[in-house]
Design a protein around this motif. Structure first.
Motif, short mmCIF file in Angstrom:
data_model
loop_
_atom_site.label_atom_id
_atom_site.label_comp_id
_atom_site.label_asym_id
_atom_site.label_seq_id
_atom_site.Cartn_x
_atom_site.Cartn_y
_atom_site.Cartn_z
N SER A 147 5.47 7.17 -2.54
CA SER A 147 6.58 6.30 -2.93
C SER A 147 7.61 6.35 -1.82
CB SER A 147 7.19 6.77 -4.25
OG SER A 147 7.76 8.07 -4.10
N GLU A 148 8.64 5.53 -1.93
CA GLU A 148 9.65 5.48 -0.88
C GLU A 148 10.31 6.84 -0.66
OE1 GLU A 148 13.43 2.76 0.59
OE2 GLU A 148 12.35 2.25 -1.25
N TRP A 161 7.84 8.38 1.87
CA TRP A 161 7.30 7.61 3.00
C TRP A 161 7.90 8.11 4.31
CZ3 TRP A 161 7.96 2.29 0.17
CH2 TRP A 161 6.87 2.12 -0.71
N PRO A 162 7.06 8.51 5.28
CA PRO A 162 7.57 9.05 6.54
C PRO A 162 8.36 8.02 7.34
CG PRO A 162 5.26 9.63 6.22
CD PRO A 162 5.59 8.60 5.17
N LYS A 163 9.41 8.51 8.02
CA LYS A 163 10.24 7.65 8.88
C LYS A 163 10.24 8.13 10.32
CE LYS A 163 13.47 6.83 5.04
NZ LYS A 163 12.93 7.92 4.16
N SER A 164 9.58 9.23 10.59
CA SER A 164 9.53 9.78 11.94
C SER A 164 8.18 10.45 12.14
CB SER A 164 10.65 10.81 12.14
OG SER A 164 10.43 11.93 11.29
N MET A 165 7.90 10.82 13.40
CA MET A 165 6.63 11.48 13.67
C MET A 165 6.57 12.84 12.96
SD MET A 165 3.69 11.88 14.70
CE MET A 165 3.46 10.29 15.49
N MET A 201 -0.36 -2.63 -8.34
CA MET A 201 -0.38 -2.18 -6.96
C MET A 201 0.41 -3.10 -6.03
SD MET A 201 -1.81 0.60 -7.11
CE MET A 201 -2.67 1.49 -8.36
N ASN A 202 0.48 -4.38 -6.37
CA ASN A 202 1.24 -5.30 -5.54
C ASN A 202 2.72 -4.93 -5.51
OD1 ASN A 202 -0.81 -6.89 -4.56
ND2 ASN A 202 -0.68 -8.39 -6.20
N GLU A 203 3.23 -4.37 -6.62
CA GLU A 203 4.63 -3.96 -6.66
C GLU A 203 4.90 -2.86 -5.65
OE1 GLU A 203 5.70 -2.89 -10.60
OE2 GLU A 203 5.31 -4.88 -11.45
N ILE A 204 3.98 -1.89 -5.54
CA ILE A 204 4.14 -0.82 -4.57
C ILE A 204 4.10 -1.38 -3.15
CG2 ILE A 204 3.12 1.30 -3.65
CD1 ILE A 204 2.05 1.89 -6.42
N TYR A 205 3.18 -2.31 -2.90
CA TYR A 205 3.07 -2.87 -1.55
C TYR A 205 4.28 -3.73 -1.20
CZ TYR A 205 0.58 -4.11 2.68
OH TYR A 205 0.22 -4.23 4.00
N THR A 206 4.85 -4.40 -2.19
CA THR A 206 6.08 -5.15 -1.96
C THR A 206 7.21 -4.22 -1.54
OG1 THR A 206 5.48 -6.89 -3.52
CG2 THR A 206 7.82 -6.63 -3.05
N GLU A 207 7.32 -3.08 -2.22
CA GLU A 207 8.32 -2.09 -1.85
C GLU A 207 8.06 -1.54 -0.45
OE1 GLU A 207 11.16 -1.25 -3.37
OE2 GLU A 207 10.65 -2.92 -4.70
N ARG A 227 9.28 -4.08 2.12
CA ARG A 227 10.74 -4.03 2.24
C ARG A 227 11.18 -2.78 2.98
NH1 ARG A 227 11.63 -5.71 -4.11
NH2 ARG A 227 11.27 -7.97 -3.85
N PHE A 228 10.49 -1.67 2.71
CA PHE A 228 10.79 -0.42 3.41
C PHE A 228 10.58 -0.59 4.91
CE2 PHE A 228 8.67 3.27 5.35
CZ PHE A 228 9.68 4.21 5.29
N CYS A 229 9.47 -1.22 5.30
CA CYS A 229 9.17 -1.44 6.72
C CYS A 229 10.29 -2.23 7.40
CB CYS A 229 7.84 -2.17 6.88
SG CYS A 229 6.39 -1.22 6.38
N LEU A 230 10.74 -3.28 6.75
CA LEU A 230 11.77 -4.12 7.36
C LEU A 230 13.11 -3.40 7.43
CD1 LEU A 230 10.97 -7.65 5.88
CD2 LEU A 230 10.14 -6.57 7.97
N ARG A 231 13.46 -2.66 6.37
CA ARG A 231 14.72 -1.91 6.38
C ARG A 231 14.70 -0.85 7.48
NH1 ARG A 231 14.21 -1.92 0.73
NH2 ARG A 231 13.47 0.25 0.79
N TYR A 232 13.57 -0.16 7.61
CA TYR A 232 13.45 0.90 8.61
C TYR A 232 13.62 0.33 10.02
CZ TYR A 232 11.30 4.53 11.47
OH TYR A 232 11.05 5.47 12.44
#
Length: 237
Positions: free
Chosen positions: A97-98, A101-105, A1-7, A10-15
């Motif tokens: 998964s990425e 994962w939503p990027k907008s409302m 599960m830590n692998e998913i949270y790591t991704e 990273r997704f949060c920061l890239r977004y």
């Protein structure tokens, strides 16, 4: 599960187009009892500058004014702000998964509508709560006891789909509880205390109970913090 949270981190920061890096490990989570999508009062803050590392407390509804109590409990979290959180469970067999994962409302609304079977759930909740000034709004999706957060802005011109969403990761998620604190003055060897803290962290004893293990970690953090403050004061005198 830590692998998913790591991704997810990273997704949060890239977004958010953040170039800084951080260590990502799934936060200790102690969730209140809930069945389906449920609203909770919350108190939250974000540290790390652009990293926006979240600390989230679920506040019982019987606490009329939680923040003054929080100030007395722990000055380190005095930056907490009140608000409301929509806690949404994600079924184990649901894709998370990425790729989804939503990027907008619009994407967040669509994902939750498909997950819960209620098309207007998020819209109705936001439009009902948006009139409360200076209150944070968050949607937190929970899968496998890991929390994935979205901090919401205000709808522009009252248009729901224009609401800004900011994906965030947490380092602490738990129910808020009032604890009596006392001041104890001890004259102890700095070296002995440092050794005690270091070995306690390395051994990581487990009681078999999540809350007890969390309290041990927090106690060690408090002891280390008090030790650091004591050493600093002694150097000044």
């Amino acid at each position: 599960m830590n692998e998913i949270y790591t991704e997810w981190g990273r997704f949060c920061l890239r977004y958010r187009q953040v170039t800084e890096t951080s260590e990502f490990s799934s936060a200790p989570v102690d969730l209140p009892q809930f069945d389906g999508a449920t609203e909770f009062r919350m108190a939250a803050n974000f540290s790390g500058g652009k990293l926006m590392i979240g600390t989230l407390y679920f506040v019982p509804y019987y606490e009329i004014d939680p923040l003054p109590i929080t100030f007395h409990c722990d000055k380190a979290i005095a930056s907490l702000r009140e608000g409301y959180c929509l806690l949404v469970p994600v079924a184990v067999d649901t894709d998370w998964s990425e790729a989804v994962w939503p990027k907008s409302m619009a994407e967040l609304d669509g994902y939750i509508a498909n997950t819960t079977g209620y098309p207007r759930l998020v819209e109705d909740w936001i439009m009902r709560r948006r009139r409360e000034l200076n209150k944070l709004l968050m949607v937190v999706l929970v899968k496998d006891n890991i929390c994935y957060g979205y901090l919401l802005g205000s709808p522009r011109d009252g248009v729901f789909t224009d609401t800004r969403v900011i994906s965030v990761f947490f380092d602490r998620v738990e129910e808020f509880s009032f604890e009596n604190r006392m001041l104890i003055e001890l004259e102890l060897s700095v070296q002995h205390l440092q050794t005690l803290i270091r070995h306690a962290r390395q051994l990581q004893p487990s009681s078999g109970y999540v809350k007890e293990d969390q309290r041990l970690r927090y106690a060690l953090d408090e002891l280390a913090s008090a030790l650091g403050k004591g050493v600093s004061r002694s150097r000044l005198t």
